[in-house]
Motif scaffolding. Structure first.
Motif, mmCIF file in Angstrom:
data_model
loop_
_atom_site.group_PDB
_atom_site.id
_atom_site.type_symbol
_atom_site.label_atom_id
_atom_site.label_comp_id
_atom_site.label_asym_id
_atom_site.label_seq_id
_atom_site.Cartn_x
_atom_site.Cartn_y
_atom_site.Cartn_z
ATOM 1 N N LYS A 169 -2.121 36.988 72.228
ATOM 2 C CA LYS A 169 -2.547 35.596 72.136
ATOM 3 C C LYS A 169 -1.778 34.946 70.993
ATOM 4 O O LYS A 169 -1.196 35.633 70.147
ATOM 5 N N LEU A 170 -1.774 33.616 70.948
ATOM 6 C CA LEU A 170 -0.983 32.913 69.939
ATOM 7 C C LEU A 170 -1.342 33.329 68.513
ATOM 8 O O LEU A 170 -0.461 33.550 67.681
ATOM 9 N N GLY A 171 -2.633 33.427 68.235
ATOM 10 C CA GLY A 171 -3.057 33.809 66.889
ATOM 11 C C GLY A 171 -2.607 35.202 66.498
ATOM 12 O O GLY A 171 -2.298 35.467 65.329
ATOM 13 N N GLU A 172 -2.546 36.104 67.482
ATOM 14 C CA GLU A 172 -2.062 37.465 67.229
ATOM 15 C C GLU A 172 -0.545 37.454 67.020
ATOM 16 O O GLU A 172 -0.015 38.219 66.216
ATOM 17 N N GLY A 173 0.130 36.551 67.728
ATOM 18 C CA GLY A 173 1.572 36.458 67.580
ATOM 19 C C GLY A 173 1.998 35.909 66.233
ATOM 20 O O GLY A 173 3.072 36.247 65.729
ATOM 21 N N ALA A 174 1.171 35.065 65.644
ATOM 22 C CA ALA A 174 1.515 34.462 64.346
ATOM 23 C C ALA A 174 1.137 35.339 63.162
ATOM 24 O O ALA A 174 1.538 35.058 62.027
ATOM 25 N N SER A 175 0.384 36.413 63.398
ATOM 26 C CA SER A 175 -0.140 37.200 62.275
ATOM 27 C C SER A 175 0.946 37.888 61.450
ATOM 28 O O SER A 175 0.849 37.965 60.225
ATOM 29 N N THR A 176 1.988 38.393 62.104
ATOM 30 C CA THR A 176 3.033 39.089 61.348
ATOM 31 C C THR A 176 3.789 38.115 60.448
ATOM 32 O O THR A 176 4.202 38.457 59.339
ATOM 33 N N THR A 177 3.950 36.877 60.918
ATOM 34 C CA THR A 177 4.539 35.840 60.071
ATOM 35 C C THR A 177 3.710 35.640 58.819
ATOM 36 O O THR A 177 4.247 35.512 57.708
ATOM 37 N N LEU A 178 2.393 35.628 58.970
ATOM 38 C CA LEU A 178 1.505 35.442 57.813
ATOM 39 C C LEU A 178 1.613 36.607 56.835
ATOM 40 O O LEU A 178 1.604 36.411 55.618
ATOM 41 N N VAL A 179 1.715 37.832 57.356
ATOM 42 C CA VAL A 179 1.893 38.995 56.472
ATOM 43 C C VAL A 179 3.202 38.862 55.696
ATOM 44 O O VAL A 179 3.256 39.077 54.477
ATOM 45 N N ALA A 180 4.270 38.487 56.392
ATOM 46 C CA ALA A 180 5.578 38.357 55.749
ATOM 47 C C ALA A 180 5.582 37.248 54.699
ATOM 48 O O ALA A 180 6.281 37.337 53.690
#
Length: 351
Positions: free
Chosen positions: A284-295
């Motif tokens: 899902k979109l929110g799951e796809g954006a999570s790695t960006t947030l970690v980085a």
């Protein structure tokens, strides 16, 4: 480099909102710029996560002002504590990248940018097409536009890194790459995919396309995604030791977004179903954006004495991704790409 982030429990189905909630003090009060923002894409899910933890200002950059304003209005309604501004940015042309950078640099009330997320991208251009600068469209939009725009606004990032009390490594540039980086190295002798693949030097031949073919849309996309990772290497080489500015590339996972806009709707739908049958899991979109947030926020992901050796610049499923190809973890490839990019834009950058 550490083999895991602060939160080893984060994984493929962690949401960007959950990551943001783990690092509220890192996000609160920050100025963040995200490229390629629309309501149905990763850019908006990324912006929403930053807004959820009281970012001071989120600059929404993209080609279509009306779509950017939709996102700004939605964020204002949901997260009134975070201000937004829209920035028209056409990455498909160097003229567009320069115009946006000039506009942004003229915003004297935005002296610093703490986090830059280069999220915009195109995919699946069915036939070989060149932009107005004579560069293959995937490479022009996904890499050259971002390279030029980022290089021109570096002073705003340096200003953030030099704030009183700034922590080394906290100012960041996140380049959203893809698993597609595995499909093709940089074709330094044939950036525009004019030659038959089998005639290229072995180190430049793509994995994805048939060796006898020339242009292949996924191969061309892959080259541009390799460039996203190598851009992070080039930025770290120039900015980490001197200013403490850090860059990571991420693979967000497989997500159904408007990236498929170049393909007829029925064909795109059939392609997605085919991938699902082969076992591909879509996020899902929110799951796809999570790695960006970690980085962008993970405090422990930082360089050690500036020695990276290609490790730790690439994240997937919210963790450092170790299994990567030499062509996008190579310092020498990164330096070659930086020189090629300067040649393509007709300008050298010294920071």
């Amino acid at each position: 480099m550490p083999s895991a982030t602060t939160h080893p429990e984060f994984g493929p189905h962690t949401t960007a909102l959950a990551v943001a909630a783990a690092f509220p003090s890192v996000i609160s009060g920050k100025t963040i710029l995200i490229t390629g923002v629309n309501l149905k894409g990763l850019g908006y899910a990324t912006a929403e996560a930053f807004a959820s933890q009281n970012a001071e200002l989120i600059i929404l950059a993209g080609r279509t002002p009306a779509k950017l304003q939709e996102c700004a209005d939605a964020l204002a309604k949901e997260y009134p504590n975070t201000k937004t501004r829209v920035l028209e940015l056409d990455l498909n042309s160097q003229k567009g990248a320069r115009a946006a950078a000039s506009t942004l640099n003229g915003w004297t009330d935005v002296p610093a940018i703490d986090i830059l997320v280069n999220n915009a991208g195109i995919m699946n251009v069915p036939t070989r097409q060149l932009n107005e600068d004579g560069i293959e469209r995937h490479f022009a939009t996904n890499h050259v536009g971002h390279f030029l725009f980022t290089s021109l606004i570096i002073p705003k990032l340096i200003a953030a890194a030099q704030k009183p009390g700034a922590v080394k490594g906290a100012t960041r540039v996140v380049n959203v790459s893809s698993f597609g980086a595995n499909y093709s190295p940089i074709r330094f002798s044939d950036i525009n995919w004019e030659k038959a693949n089998g005639t290229l030097p072995l180190a430049e031949q793509p994995d994805y396309a048939l060796k006898a073919d020339s242009y292949n849309s996924m191969g061309a996309y892959g080259q541009s995604k390799t460039a996203n990772v190598l851009l992070s290497l080039g930025l770290n080489e120039r900015l980490y030791e001197k200013y403490g500015i850090l860059s990571f590339a991420v693979h967000p996972g497989s997500i159904v977004t408007e990236l498929g806009r170049e393909v007829p709707a029925e064909d795109y739908k059939a392609r997605i179903e085919s991938f699902k049958k082969k076992g591909m899991v879509f996020k899902k979109l929110g799951e796809g954006a999570s790695t960006t947030l970690v980085a962008a926020t993970g405090p422990e992901i930082k360089g050690e004495d500036g020695e990276w050796e290609g490790r730790g610049v690439y994240l997937s499923d919210c963790q450092i991704h170790e299994s990567t190809k030499v062509w996008y973890t190579s310092w020498s490839e990164g330096e070659k790409l930086w020189a090629k990019s300067e040649e393509l834009v007709g300008e050298k950058f010294a920071f």
